[in-house]
Design a protein around this motif. Structure first.
Motif, PDB file in Angstrom:
ATOM      1  N   LEU A 221     -32.867 -14.013  -1.840  1.00  0.00           N
ATOM      2  CA  LEU A 221     -33.961 -14.878  -1.431  1.00  0.00           C
ATOM      3  C   LEU A 221     -33.688 -15.490  -0.062  1.00  0.00           C
ATOM      4  CD1 LEU A 221     -36.664 -16.206  -2.245  1.00  0.00           C
ATOM      5  CD2 LEU A 221     -35.335 -18.059  -3.284  1.00  0.00           C
ATOM      6  N   GLY A 222     -32.411 -15.848   0.175  1.00  0.00           N
ATOM      7  CA  GLY A 222     -32.036 -16.429   1.458  1.00  0.00           C
ATOM      8  C   GLY A 222     -32.303 -15.484   2.618  1.00  0.00           C
ATOM      9  N   TYR A 223     -32.025 -14.193   2.431  1.00  0.00           N
ATOM     10  CA  TYR A 223     -32.280 -13.214   3.486  1.00  0.00           C
ATOM     11  C   TYR A 223     -33.769 -13.079   3.789  1.00  0.00           C
ATOM     12  CZ  TYR A 223     -27.512 -11.393   3.829  1.00  0.00           C
ATOM     13  OH  TYR A 223     -26.178 -11.265   4.072  1.00  0.00           O
ATOM     14  N   THR A 224     -34.602 -13.267   2.787  1.00  0.00           N
ATOM     15  CA  THR A 224     -36.040 -13.075   3.001  1.00  0.00           C
ATOM     16  C   THR A 224     -36.708 -14.255   3.683  1.00  0.00           C
ATOM     17  OG1 THR A 224     -36.549 -13.930   0.781  1.00  0.00           O
ATOM     18  CG2 THR A 224     -36.207 -11.561   0.994  1.00  0.00           C
ATOM     19  N   ILE A 225     -36.182 -15.472   3.518  1.00  0.00           N
ATOM     20  CA  ILE A 225     -36.864 -16.648   4.070  1.00  0.00           C
ATOM     21  C   ILE A 225     -36.188 -17.205   5.306  1.00  0.00           C
ATOM     22  CG2 ILE A 225     -37.652 -17.273   1.769  1.00  0.00           C
ATOM     23  CD1 ILE A 225     -35.638 -19.564   1.782  1.00  0.00           C
ATOM     24  N   ILE A 226     -34.970 -16.733   5.628  1.00  0.00           N
ATOM     25  CA  ILE A 226     -34.238 -17.328   6.749  1.00  0.00           C
ATOM     26  C   ILE A 226     -34.869 -16.968   8.094  1.00  0.00           C
ATOM     27  CG2 ILE A 226     -32.601 -15.448   7.233  1.00  0.00           C
ATOM     28  CD1 ILE A 226     -30.407 -17.648   7.314  1.00  0.00           C
ATOM     29  N   ALA A 227     -35.653 -15.880   8.138  1.00  0.00           N
ATOM     30  CA  ALA A 227     -36.258 -15.449   9.399  1.00  0.00           C
ATOM     31  C   ALA A 227     -37.621 -16.082   9.651  1.00  0.00           C
ATOM     32  CB  ALA A 227     -36.394 -13.924   9.410  1.00  0.00           C
ATOM     33  N   VAL A 228     -38.123 -16.873   8.715  1.00  0.00           N
ATOM     34  CA  VAL A 228     -39.460 -17.459   8.872  1.00  0.00           C
ATOM     35  C   VAL A 228     -39.568 -18.352  10.112  1.00  0.00           C
ATOM     36  CG1 VAL A 228     -41.166 -18.978   7.812  1.00  0.00           C
ATOM     37  CG2 VAL A 228     -40.007 -17.257   6.421  1.00  0.00           C
ATOM     38  N   PRO A 229     -38.623 -19.290  10.353  1.00  0.00           N
ATOM     39  CA  PRO A 229     -38.743 -20.134  11.561  1.00  0.00           C
ATOM     40  C   PRO A 229     -38.762 -19.320  12.842  1.00  0.00           C
ATOM     41  CG  PRO A 229     -37.112 -21.029  10.061  1.00  0.00           C
ATOM     42  CD  PRO A 229     -37.460 -19.672   9.541  1.00  0.00           C
ATOM     43  N   THR A 230     -37.983 -18.224  12.882  1.00  0.00           N
ATOM     44  CA  THR A 230     -37.974 -17.365  14.066  1.00  0.00           C
ATOM     45  C   THR A 230     -39.353 -16.782  14.319  1.00  0.00           C
ATOM     46  OG1 THR A 230     -35.669 -16.786  13.587  1.00  0.00           O
ATOM     47  CG2 THR A 230     -36.848 -15.398  15.153  1.00  0.00           C
ATOM     48  N   GLY A 231     -40.018 -16.354  13.246  1.00  0.00           N
ATOM     49  CA  GLY A 231     -41.364 -15.814  13.389  1.00  0.00           C
ATOM     50  C   GLY A 231     -42.363 -16.846  13.883  1.00  0.00           C
ATOM     51  N   ILE A 232     -42.208 -18.082  13.388  1.00  0.00           N
ATOM     52  CA  ILE A 232     -43.117 -19.155  13.811  1.00  0.00           C
ATOM     53  C   ILE A 232     -42.977 -19.420  15.302  1.00  0.00           C
ATOM     54  CG2 ILE A 232     -43.615 -21.619  13.593  1.00  0.00           C
ATOM     55  CD1 ILE A 232     -42.793 -21.397  10.641  1.00  0.00           C
ATOM     56  N   VAL A 233     -41.730 -19.541  15.780  1.00  0.00           N
ATOM     57  CA  VAL A 233     -41.490 -19.827  17.194  1.00  0.00           C
ATOM     58  C   VAL A 233     -41.915 -18.648  18.061  1.00  0.00           C
ATOM     59  CG1 VAL A 233     -39.721 -20.369  18.911  1.00  0.00           C
ATOM     60  CG2 VAL A 233     -39.609 -21.419  16.649  1.00  0.00           C
ATOM     61  N   THR A 234     -41.650 -17.426  17.601  1.00  0.00           N
ATOM     62  CA  THR A 234     -42.028 -16.234  18.368  1.00  0.00           C
ATOM     63  C   THR A 234     -43.537 -16.165  18.568  1.00  0.00           C
ATOM     64  OG1 THR A 234     -40.120 -15.018  17.494  1.00  0.00           O
ATOM     65  CG2 THR A 234     -41.909 -13.721  18.447  1.00  0.00           C
ATOM     66  N   ALA A 235     -44.288 -16.450  17.511  1.00  0.00           N
ATOM     67  CA  ALA A 235     -45.752 -16.439  17.620  1.00  0.00           C
ATOM     68  C   ALA A 235     -46.235 -17.495  18.612  1.00  0.00           C
ATOM     69  CB  ALA A 235     -46.368 -16.678  16.245  1.00  0.00           C
ATOM     70  N   THR A 236     -45.589 -18.659  18.617  1.00  0.00           N
ATOM     71  CA  THR A 236     -45.974 -19.716  19.552  1.00  0.00           C
ATOM     72  C   THR A 236     -45.658 -19.323  20.988  1.00  0.00           C
ATOM     73  OG1 THR A 236     -45.481 -21.348  17.825  1.00  0.00           O
ATOM     74  CG2 THR A 236     -45.733 -22.169  20.071  1.00  0.00           C
ATOM     75  N   ILE A 237     -44.513 -18.663  21.194  1.00  0.00           N
ATOM     76  CA  ILE A 237     -44.139 -18.211  22.540  1.00  0.00           C
ATOM     77  C   ILE A 237     -45.167 -17.216  23.071  1.00  0.00           C
ATOM     78  CG2 ILE A 237     -42.447 -16.860  23.835  1.00  0.00           C
ATOM     79  CD1 ILE A 237     -40.267 -18.132  22.172  1.00  0.00           C
ATOM     80  N   ILE A 238     -45.609 -16.314  22.220  1.00  0.00           N
ATOM     81  CA  ILE A 238     -46.622 -15.332  22.628  1.00  0.00           C
ATOM     82  C   ILE A 238     -47.911 -16.036  23.047  1.00  0.00           C
ATOM     83  CG2 ILE A 238     -48.089 -13.437  21.808  1.00  0.00           C
ATOM     84  CD1 ILE A 238     -45.756 -12.572  20.023  1.00  0.00           C
ATOM     85  N   ASP A 239     -48.313 -17.051  22.277  1.00  0.00           N
ATOM     86  CA  ASP A 239     -49.518 -17.817  22.623  1.00  0.00           C
ATOM     87  C   ASP A 239     -49.346 -18.549  23.946  1.00  0.00           C
ATOM     88  OD1 ASP A 239     -50.723 -16.952  20.315  1.00  0.00           O
ATOM     89  OD2 ASP A 239     -50.191 -18.741  19.154  1.00  0.00           O
ATOM     90  N   GLU A 240     -48.136 -19.090  24.175  1.00  0.00           N
ATOM     91  CA  GLU A 240     -47.885 -19.853  25.400  1.00  0.00           C
ATOM     92  C   GLU A 240     -47.955 -18.967  26.637  1.00  0.00           C
ATOM     93  OE1 GLU A 240     -47.125 -23.262  26.050  1.00  0.00           O
ATOM     94  OE2 GLU A 240     -48.077 -23.351  24.107  1.00  0.00           O
ATOM     95  N   THR A 241     -47.473 -17.734  26.524  1.00  0.00           N
ATOM     96  CA  THR A 241     -47.468 -16.851  27.693  1.00  0.00           C
ATOM     97  C   THR A 241     -48.867 -16.409  28.092  1.00  0.00           C
ATOM     98  OG1 THR A 241     -47.097 -14.962  26.207  1.00  0.00           O
ATOM     99  CG2 THR A 241     -45.161 -15.973  27.222  1.00  0.00           C
TER     100      THR A 241
END
Length: 271
Positions: A221-241
């Motif tokens: 379960l830890g492996y599946t949810i640990i990448a969620v914050p990275t996805g959130i920040v990545t999506a925001t970076i794409i919007d910012e650019t």
């Protein structure tokens, strides 16, 4: 009596905030050397044999560097066109934090080690070598993290609730077993946090088959949810650019820019 030219606000500003001029570049290099020396002193002071041998030299150097950084900060506030904005900016806060520890050490002895915050000022080296694109990417990342803070906070709360439930479940399974290490809820929740984050210290382990099965589930379960914050920040970076800059002003700090400028002289934003 007329003041020297370099004491005029505009001239002093060009020296302390601009790296395009020879004087500005030399000043930035002097600041970086002073920061390096300050960090070396902090490390040397933690080695008892060296601290005793060079005690007087280290003390004198620390006083001189503290005076230099204090004078530099005061000069930056004095010559800045918008002193309050500088003081509240990233560099302004770091500059202030770099001079406070020596004064706080008179009341809190261990506060002196906060002088290592001066290492953040090495970011100014990007201005010296015209690596403004790196500063631009840094600002983009910080702004994206700030915009993602609400989403990450909700995610963190969800994870906190999840590890509490899993720790409680493991306590129900393992408590009362011979040689069990799950003696209380606090220890069980600690185990859940360590296991879900895949740190795995191994200091607390289940003894029952059901407990081990639950451990395996928490690890996966830890492996599946640990990448969620990275996805959130990545999506925001794409919007910012994709955001368009405002004409005549820096899109990052809002300062005025000249037509020929490729980068903002205030924050290094690519124009």
């Amino acid at each position: 009596m007329k003041r020297p030219h370099w004491l005029e606000k505009e001239a002093l500003y060009n020296i302390m905030f601009e790296s395009d001029t020879r004087a500005g570049r030399i000043f930035d290099i002097v600041v970086i050397v002073a920061i390096s020396l300050s960090i070396i002193i902090s490390f040397v002071e933690t080695v008892p044999s060296l601290a005793r041998t060079f005690q007087l030299v280290l003390m004198i150097l620390e006083y001189l560097l503290t005076f230099f950084f204090t004078l530099e900060y005061a000069a930056r506030v004095y010559c800045s066109p918008r002193p309050r904005e500088y003081m509240q900016s990233f560099f302004g806060v770091i500059d202030l934090l770099s001079i406070l520890p020596p004064y706080l050490s008179y009341f809190l002895p261990h506060a002196r080690y906060m002088m290592l915050l001066r290492s953040f000022r090495f970011i100014r080296i990007f201005r010296i070598f015209k690596l403004f694109s790196f500063i631009n990417e840094g600002y983009l990342l910080m702004h994206s993290l700030k915009k993602s803070l609400n989403k990450i906070s909700v995610y963190f709360l969800f994870v906190l609730i999840l590890v509490t439930c899993l720790g409680t479940l493991m306590f129900m399974v393992e408590n009362g077993q011979p040689d069990t290490q799950f003696t209380d809820l606090g220890t069980s929740v600690y185990w859940a946090i360590v296991t879900m984050t895949t740190v795995g210290y191994g200091d607390i382990t289940p003894v029952t088959a059901i407990g081990r099965l639950l451990s395996a589930f928490v690890m996966l379960l830890g492996y599946t949810i640990i990448a969620v914050p990275t996805g959130i920040v990545t999506a925001t970076i794409i919007d910012e650019t994709k955001e368009k800059p405002k004409d005549g002003r820096c899109p990052r700090c809002g300062g005025k820019v000249r037509l020929k400028d490729r980068y903002c002289s205030q924050c290094g934003e690519k124009l």
